[in-house]
Design an enzyme around this catalytic site. Structure first.
Site, PDB file in Angstrom:
ATOM      1  N   HIS A  17      63.870  25.669  17.624  1.00 30.85           N
ATOM      2  CA  HIS A  17      64.131  26.830  18.479  1.00 30.85           C
ATOM      3  C   HIS A  17      65.218  27.713  17.842  1.00 30.85           C
ATOM      4  CE1 HIS A  17      64.859  28.541  22.727  1.00 30.85           C
ATOM      5  NE2 HIS A  17      65.891  28.994  22.032  1.00 30.85           N
ATOM      6  N   LEU A  77      69.569  30.638  26.117  1.00 32.93           N
ATOM      7  CA  LEU A  77      70.747  31.311  26.675  1.00 32.93           C
ATOM      8  C   LEU A  77      70.585  32.828  26.649  1.00 32.93           C
ATOM      9  CD1 LEU A  77      73.598  29.114  25.137  1.00 32.93           C
ATOM     10  CD2 LEU A  77      72.749  29.097  27.500  1.00 32.93           C
TER      11      LEU A  77
END
Ligand code: ZN
Length: 178
Positions: free
Chosen positions: A139, A98
């Protein structure tokens, strides 16, 4: 609670190492709920505190709908997550972020991980993750250490991505389409 703003490249805050959460209280829970709402709205399947400008070791994850479109939401809140074990077996998957909008690349990571964390109530938990869940958790933990998925790419590719976002920032926001 209002949605939070997601910071993007080349914001230097993304390179900060996040600090542990010392006490899990209502303020922390409110913040986690706002993170989750922000993640769902983005839409995304994982979000780290630093991505909304708060470098604390907090992560929200929900992969339920990635695996089955009709699945009920199944949010996970990971506070102070720590990888206890990772498999020698590795897996490659396409990742996005994002904070690096509209860019995707293949990344190789351990296929399975065991992670310890505190949940939303401050209770110690452990999770064995594989597949997409293992990817997302690794992540997000990287984010807490100031690491981005583009760091796994060649220097050439990474520099290209950073350059693109730096240029975009210089040009300012895109003009509104009328
Ligand atoms: Zn990310």
């Amino acid at each position: 609670m209002a949605k939070l703003d997601i910071i993007t490249l080349p914001d230097r805050k993304l390179r900060m190492k996040s600090a542990p959460v010392e006490r899990i209280d209502d303020d922390v829970r409110r913040f986690l709920d706002a993170m989750l709402e922000t993640m769902y709205a983005a839409p995304g399947i994982g979000l780290a505190g630093v991505q909304v400008g708060t470098p604390r070791r907090m992560v929200t994850v929900d992969v339920a709908q990635r695996e089955d479109e009709n699945a009920e939401p199944n949010p996970l809140f990971l506070i102070n997550p720590k990888v206890l074990w990772s498999s020698d077996e590795r897996a490659t998957g396409e990742e996005g972020c994002l904070s690096i909008p509209d860019y995707f690349a293949e990344v190789e990571r351990p296929a399975r991980v065991r992670v310890a964390y505190l949940d939303r109530d401050g209770k110690p938990q452990e999770i064995d993750a594989n597949g997409i869940l293992a990817v997302v958790i690794q992540h997000e933990i990287d984010h807490l250490n100031g690491k981005l998925f583009i760091d796994y790419l060649s220097k050439l590719k990474r520099d290209m991505v950073i350059k693109k976002f730096t240029k975009q920032q210089r040009l300012g926001p895109k003009p509104a389409v009328l």
